[in-house]
Design a protein around this motif. Structure first.
Motif, mmCIF file in Angstrom:
data_model
loop_
_atom_site.group_PDB
_atom_site.id
_atom_site.type_symbol
_atom_site.label_atom_id
_atom_site.label_comp_id
_atom_site.label_asym_id
_atom_site.label_seq_id
_atom_site.Cartn_x
_atom_site.Cartn_y
_atom_site.Cartn_z
ATOM 1 N N GLU A 95 0.816 -1.482 -0.035
ATOM 2 C CA GLU A 95 0.013 0.053 -0.276
ATOM 3 C C GLU A 95 0.535 1.263 -0.293
ATOM 4 O O GLU A 95 1.881 1.180 0.750
ATOM 5 C CB GLU A 95 -0.785 0.183 1.508
ATOM 6 C CG GLU A 95 -1.874 -0.806 1.613
ATOM 7 C CD GLU A 95 -1.687 -2.473 1.799
ATOM 8 O OE1 GLU A 95 -2.699 -2.766 2.364
ATOM 9 O OE2 GLU A 95 -0.717 -2.858 1.927
ATOM 10 N N ARG A 96 0.233 2.742 -0.395
ATOM 11 C CA ARG A 96 0.754 3.722 -0.563
ATOM 12 C C ARG A 96 -0.083 4.648 0.587
ATOM 13 O O ARG A 96 -1.742 4.282 0.637
ATOM 14 C CB ARG A 96 0.622 4.057 -1.523
ATOM 15 C CG ARG A 96 0.520 5.530 -1.520
ATOM 16 C CD ARG A 96 0.710 6.722 -2.401
ATOM 17 N NE ARG A 96 1.725 6.514 -4.120
ATOM 18 C CZ ARG A 96 1.744 6.283 -5.262
ATOM 19 N NH1 ARG A 96 0.087 6.709 -5.374
ATOM 20 N NH2 ARG A 96 2.334 6.020 -5.801
ATOM 21 N N VAL A 97 0.840 4.573 1.764
ATOM 22 C CA VAL A 97 0.435 5.010 3.181
ATOM 23 C C VAL A 97 0.577 6.190 3.516
ATOM 24 O O VAL A 97 1.356 7.104 3.232
ATOM 25 C CB VAL A 97 0.579 4.553 4.517
ATOM 26 C CG1 VAL A 97 -0.419 4.190 6.161
ATOM 27 C CG2 VAL A 97 0.599 3.070 3.837
ATOM 28 N N LEU A 98 -0.757 7.109 4.395
ATOM 29 C CA LEU A 98 -0.299 8.572 4.360
ATOM 30 C C LEU A 98 -0.793 9.551 6.256
ATOM 31 O O LEU A 98 -1.555 8.634 6.210
ATOM 32 C CB LEU A 98 -1.934 9.809 3.432
ATOM 33 C CG LEU A 98 -1.078 10.994 3.692
ATOM 34 C CD1 LEU A 98 -0.423 11.685 3.979
ATOM 35 C CD2 LEU A 98 -2.601 11.803 2.833
ATOM 36 N N ASP A 99 -0.139 9.729 6.777
ATOM 37 C CA ASP A 99 -0.143 9.606 7.825
ATOM 38 C C ASP A 99 -0.853 11.429 8.577
ATOM 39 O O ASP A 99 0.385 12.288 8.297
ATOM 40 C CB ASP A 99 0.758 9.124 9.042
ATOM 41 C CG ASP A 99 0.294 9.512 10.400
ATOM 42 O OD1 ASP A 99 -0.749 10.490 10.507
ATOM 43 O OD2 ASP A 99 0.973 8.429 11.305
ATOM 44 N N LEU A 100 -1.374 12.076 8.513
ATOM 45 C CA LEU A 100 -2.173 13.002 8.298
ATOM 46 C C LEU A 100 -1.766 13.920 10.122
ATOM 47 O O LEU A 100 -2.076 13.377 10.964
ATOM 48 C CB LEU A 100 -3.458 13.625 8.187
ATOM 49 C CG LEU A 100 -3.936 13.339 7.093
ATOM 50 C CD1 LEU A 100 -5.348 13.456 6.297
ATOM 51 C CD2 LEU A 100 -2.941 14.398 5.629
ATOM 52 N N GLY A 101 -0.982 14.569 10.401
ATOM 53 C CA GLY A 101 -0.434 14.576 11.198
ATOM 54 C C GLY A 101 0.041 13.783 12.568
ATOM 55 O O GLY A 101 0.225 13.062 13.336
ATOM 56 N N CYS A 102 1.733 13.323 11.380
ATOM 57 C CA CYS A 102 2.124 12.203 12.130
ATOM 58 C C CYS A 102 3.095 12.453 12.852
ATOM 59 O O CYS A 102 4.033 11.375 13.421
ATOM 60 C CB CYS A 102 2.911 11.523 10.591
ATOM 61 S SG CYS A 102 3.870 12.770 10.091
ATOM 62 N N GLY A 103 3.254 13.219 13.493
ATOM 63 C CA GLY A 103 4.038 13.553 14.567
ATOM 64 C C GLY A 103 5.964 12.907 14.090
ATOM 65 O O GLY A 103 6.481 13.234 13.151
ATOM 66 N N GLU A 104 6.495 12.297 14.459
ATOM 67 C CA GLU A 104 8.105 11.087 14.808
ATOM 68 C C GLU A 104 7.308 10.594 13.873
ATOM 69 O O GLU A 104 8.583 9.716 13.729
ATOM 70 C CB GLU A 104 8.127 10.945 16.003
ATOM 71 C CG GLU A 104 9.242 12.728 16.889
ATOM 72 C CD GLU A 104 9.532 11.946 17.541
ATOM 73 O OE1 GLU A 104 9.879 11.168 18.039
ATOM 74 O OE2 GLU A 104 10.144 12.878 18.460
#
Length: 245
Positions: free
Chosen positions: A38-47
């Motif tokens: 998968e292609r994964v996105l984290d919105l507000g990923c921090g570290e």
């Protein structure tokens, strides 16, 4: 007091910025990133703790993270390089609510970062804009386990009970395919780590000009947790898919 410093120190012993233990994180990721390509996105990923775990587990996964904290992103890049996954991770220093991308993502994450969008439902709206057909959203937010005190609402904001929260998510066009309610142990561990990491640093660095203030922050937070919201605060993490229209 530098809020960035508080954030960094408070997460020393609990890198996932939510009340979830390692096994819960593993299970939630397995339900969200299950094919391995998968292609994964984290919105507000921090570290980027969630992304780093997904990348380390699945050699075929690529990931992008968005956050306004440049120091957190720098630490994420360093950690990614150490894990050998840096080439598969792209990090964006910008407001997650305003982030745009030329492509869609198979999985969109935002756990413990709904404040960046103004609440749970606006977070889901943002995730929807980035989600590929058939994709999954992993989102985590608070709810009230029981009626909160006036002080708890003043400290943490306006949430709903669990049933109402789920009804609102469903009415907004989402179907839960998995979920996790943080246990009392997870909730307490998170708070003990948050306050304990700050207190330990302050006691170990009495010469630092911020030491006394950081110790006070830890003490104040611990008191608020124990007296105002420990008995009412809950945390829900959901794996969601879009409901067919």
């Amino acid at each position: 007091m530098d809020r960035e410093k508080i954030s960094r120190l408070s997460h020393t012993d609990h890198p996932i910025n939510s009340p979830l233990d390692d096994e819960s994180v593993r299970r939630l990721l397995r339900r969200t990133v299950d094919r391995g390509g998968e292609r994964v996105l984290d919105l507000g990923c921090g570290e980027a703790a969630w992304l780093l775990r997904a990348l380390a587990t699945h050699p075929g996964v690529s990931a992008e993270g968005v956050d306004t904290s440049a120091p957190s992103l720098a630490r994420a890049r360093k950690e990614a390089a150490g894990l050998g996954v840096g080439e598969r991770l792209v990090l964006h220093h910008e407001d997650a609510a305003k982030f745009t991308s030329p492509h869609l993502f198979d999985a969109v994450l935002s756990v413990g970062a709904t404040h960046a969008f103004g609440g749970l439902l606006p977070t889901l709206d943002a995730a929807r804009r980035h989600l590929a057909p058939g994709g999954r959203v992993l989102v985590g937010d608070a709810y009230w386990e029981r009626e909160p005190s006036t002080e708890a609402r003043a400290l943490l904001g306006e949430y709903e009970d669990l049933a109402t929260t789920m009804d609102r998510v469903a009415a907004h066009g989402w179907t839960p395919v998995f979920g996790h309610l943080s246990t009392r142990q997870e909730l307490d561990d998170f708070e003990w780590c948050w306050t304990g990491s700050l207190a330990a640093w302050a006691l170990d660095h009495p010469e630092d000009p911020d030491s006394a203030e950081i110790l006070d922050v830890a003490s104040t937070h611990r008191s608020q947790w124990l007296s105002a919201y420990r008995e009412s605060f809950g945390f829900l993490t959901l794996v969601l898919r879009r409901t067919p229209a």
